[in-house]
Design a protein around this motif. Structure first.
Motif, PDB file in Angstrom:
ATOM      1  N   LEU A 135      10.849 -57.124 -11.652  1.00  0.00           N
ATOM      2  CA  LEU A 135      10.110 -55.926 -12.049  1.00  0.00           C
ATOM      3  C   LEU A 135       8.761 -56.282 -12.672  1.00  0.00           C
ATOM      4  O   LEU A 135       7.783 -55.549 -12.502  1.00  0.00           O
ATOM      5  CB  LEU A 135      10.939 -55.079 -13.016  1.00  0.00           C
ATOM      6  CG  LEU A 135      12.143 -54.384 -12.404  1.00  0.00           C
ATOM      7  CD1 LEU A 135      12.876 -53.570 -13.467  1.00  0.00           C
ATOM      8  CD2 LEU A 135      11.756 -53.514 -11.240  1.00  0.00           C
ATOM      9  N   LEU A 136       8.689 -57.396 -13.381  1.00  0.00           N
ATOM     10  CA  LEU A 136       7.394 -57.835 -13.914  1.00  0.00           C
ATOM     11  C   LEU A 136       6.440 -58.218 -12.784  1.00  0.00           C
ATOM     12  O   LEU A 136       5.232 -57.949 -12.867  1.00  0.00           O
ATOM     13  CB  LEU A 136       7.591 -59.005 -14.882  1.00  0.00           C
ATOM     14  CG  LEU A 136       8.258 -58.638 -16.209  1.00  0.00           C
ATOM     15  CD1 LEU A 136       8.532 -59.899 -17.014  1.00  0.00           C
ATOM     16  CD2 LEU A 136       7.409 -57.666 -16.998  1.00  0.00           C
ATOM     17  N   ALA A 137       6.963 -58.818 -11.737  1.00  0.00           N
ATOM     18  CA  ALA A 137       6.119 -59.132 -10.572  1.00  0.00           C
ATOM     19  C   ALA A 137       5.643 -57.850  -9.891  1.00  0.00           C
ATOM     20  O   ALA A 137       4.480 -57.751  -9.478  1.00  0.00           O
ATOM     21  CB  ALA A 137       6.897 -60.007  -9.590  1.00  0.00           C
ATOM     22  N   ASN A 184      22.069 -62.284 -15.042  1.00  0.00           N
ATOM     23  CA  ASN A 184      21.436 -61.808 -13.817  1.00  0.00           C
ATOM     24  C   ASN A 184      20.463 -60.665 -14.064  1.00  0.00           C
ATOM     25  O   ASN A 184      19.576 -60.434 -13.248  1.00  0.00           O
ATOM     26  CB  ASN A 184      22.490 -61.374 -12.801  1.00  0.00           C
ATOM     27  CG  ASN A 184      23.145 -62.565 -12.145  1.00  0.00           C
ATOM     28  OD1 ASN A 184      22.645 -63.673 -12.213  1.00  0.00           O
ATOM     29  ND2 ASN A 184      24.278 -62.327 -11.515  1.00  0.00           N
ATOM     30  N   MET A 185      20.611 -59.950 -15.163  1.00  0.00           N
ATOM     31  CA  MET A 185      19.654 -58.884 -15.467  1.00  0.00           C
ATOM     32  C   MET A 185      18.269 -59.459 -15.706  1.00  0.00           C
ATOM     33  O   MET A 185      17.274 -58.806 -15.408  1.00  0.00           O
ATOM     34  CB  MET A 185      20.096 -58.097 -16.706  1.00  0.00           C
ATOM     35  CG  MET A 185      21.174 -57.089 -16.420  1.00  0.00           C
ATOM     36  SD  MET A 185      21.393 -55.887 -17.737  1.00  0.00           S
ATOM     37  CE  MET A 185      21.478 -56.859 -19.187  1.00  0.00           C
ATOM     38  N   ALA A 186      18.203 -60.677 -16.224  1.00  0.00           N
ATOM     39  CA  ALA A 186      16.906 -61.306 -16.461  1.00  0.00           C
ATOM     40  C   ALA A 186      16.174 -61.556 -15.149  1.00  0.00           C
ATOM     41  O   ALA A 186      14.951 -61.417 -15.082  1.00  0.00           O
ATOM     42  CB  ALA A 186      17.086 -62.608 -17.231  1.00  0.00           C
ATOM     43  N   TRP A 231       6.854 -50.225 -15.343  1.00  0.00           N
ATOM     44  CA  TRP A 231       7.486 -51.420 -14.772  1.00  0.00           C
ATOM     45  C   TRP A 231       7.523 -52.556 -15.782  1.00  0.00           C
ATOM     46  O   TRP A 231       8.509 -53.301 -15.854  1.00  0.00           O
ATOM     47  CB  TRP A 231       6.761 -51.885 -13.516  1.00  0.00           C
ATOM     48  CG  TRP A 231       6.953 -51.031 -12.306  1.00  0.00           C
ATOM     49  CD1 TRP A 231       5.964 -50.457 -11.560  1.00  0.00           C
ATOM     50  CD2 TRP A 231       8.180 -50.652 -11.679  1.00  0.00           C
ATOM     51  NE1 TRP A 231       6.504 -49.736 -10.528  1.00  0.00           N
ATOM     52  CE2 TRP A 231       7.869 -49.845 -10.570  1.00  0.00           C
ATOM     53  CE3 TRP A 231       9.513 -50.918 -11.952  1.00  0.00           C
ATOM     54  CZ2 TRP A 231       8.848 -49.310  -9.738  1.00  0.00           C
ATOM     55  CZ3 TRP A 231      10.482 -50.374 -11.123  1.00  0.00           C
ATOM     56  CH2 TRP A 231      10.145 -49.592 -10.040  1.00  0.00           C
ATOM     57  N   VAL A 232       6.451 -52.726 -16.553  1.00  0.00           N
ATOM     58  CA  VAL A 232       6.415 -53.795 -17.559  1.00  0.00           C
ATOM     59  C   VAL A 232       7.472 -53.556 -18.632  1.00  0.00           C
ATOM     60  O   VAL A 232       8.209 -54.472 -19.014  1.00  0.00           O
ATOM     61  CB  VAL A 232       5.003 -53.920 -18.182  1.00  0.00           C
ATOM     62  CG1 VAL A 232       5.032 -54.776 -19.433  1.00  0.00           C
ATOM     63  CG2 VAL A 232       4.038 -54.506 -17.179  1.00  0.00           C
ATOM     64  N   VAL A 233       7.556 -52.336 -19.127  1.00  0.00           N
ATOM     65  CA  VAL A 233       8.540 -52.033 -20.172  1.00  0.00           C
ATOM     66  C   VAL A 233       9.963 -52.245 -19.654  1.00  0.00           C
ATOM     67  O   VAL A 233      10.794 -52.870 -20.329  1.00  0.00           O
ATOM     68  CB  VAL A 233       8.343 -50.581 -20.689  1.00  0.00           C
ATOM     69  CG1 VAL A 233       9.497 -50.147 -21.571  1.00  0.00           C
ATOM     70  CG2 VAL A 233       7.028 -50.469 -21.440  1.00  0.00           C
ATOM     71  N   ALA A 234      10.242 -51.771 -18.452  1.00  0.00           N
ATOM     72  CA  ALA A 234      11.577 -51.953 -17.877  1.00  0.00           C
ATOM     73  C   ALA A 234      11.874 -53.438 -17.643  1.00  0.00           C
ATOM     74  O   ALA A 234      12.981 -53.916 -17.931  1.00  0.00           O
ATOM     75  CB  ALA A 234      11.699 -51.175 -16.577  1.00  0.00           C
ATOM     76  N   GLY A 235      10.895 -54.171 -17.135  1.00  0.00           N
ATOM     77  CA  GLY A 235      11.097 -55.593 -16.864  1.00  0.00           C
ATOM     78  C   GLY A 235      11.321 -56.401 -18.119  1.00  0.00           C
ATOM     79  O   GLY A 235      12.245 -57.227 -18.186  1.00  0.00           O
ATOM     80  N   VAL A 236      10.522 -56.157 -19.151  1.00  0.00           N
ATOM     81  CA  VAL A 236      10.691 -56.898 -20.411  1.00  0.00           C
ATOM     82  C   VAL A 236      12.036 -56.564 -21.044  1.00  0.00           C
ATOM     83  O   VAL A 236      12.729 -57.451 -21.562  1.00  0.00           O
ATOM     84  CB  VAL A 236       9.522 -56.587 -21.368  1.00  0.00           C
ATOM     85  CG1 VAL A 236       9.810 -57.081 -22.769  1.00  0.00           C
ATOM     86  CG2 VAL A 236       8.243 -57.209 -20.841  1.00  0.00           C
TER      87      VAL A 236
END
Length: 69
Positions: free
Chosen positions: A50-52, A42-44, A17-22
């Motif tokens: 995803l980081l949450a 909007n992807m940000a 999730w962290v890798v995808a979110g970053v």
């Protein structure tokens, strides 16, 4: 503290999730900077979500590891 398969799986899922979110945050911010179209960044927003989710996953994993069953 227990390190069983559930804890290790939770840590790995949180890492994904962290890798995808970053990745989404960085890509979304670059697109917003380059493009003038509305909604280009909007992807940000999805990346921050995803980081949450990653933080909540790691929190639940920590509880799984520390709290006796």
């Amino acid at each position: 503290m227990r390190w069983d398969a559930g804890v290790l799986a939770g840590l790995l899922i949180g890492l994904v999730w962290v890798v995808a979110g970053v990745t989404l945050v960085v890509t979304g911010r670059r697109r917003r900077r380059v493009s003038r179209a509305d909604g280009a960044g909007n992807m940000a927003v999805i990346g921050f979500f995803l980081l949450a989710v990653a933080g909540l996953t790691w929190f639940a994993t920590l509880l799984l590891a520390l709290v006796p069953a």
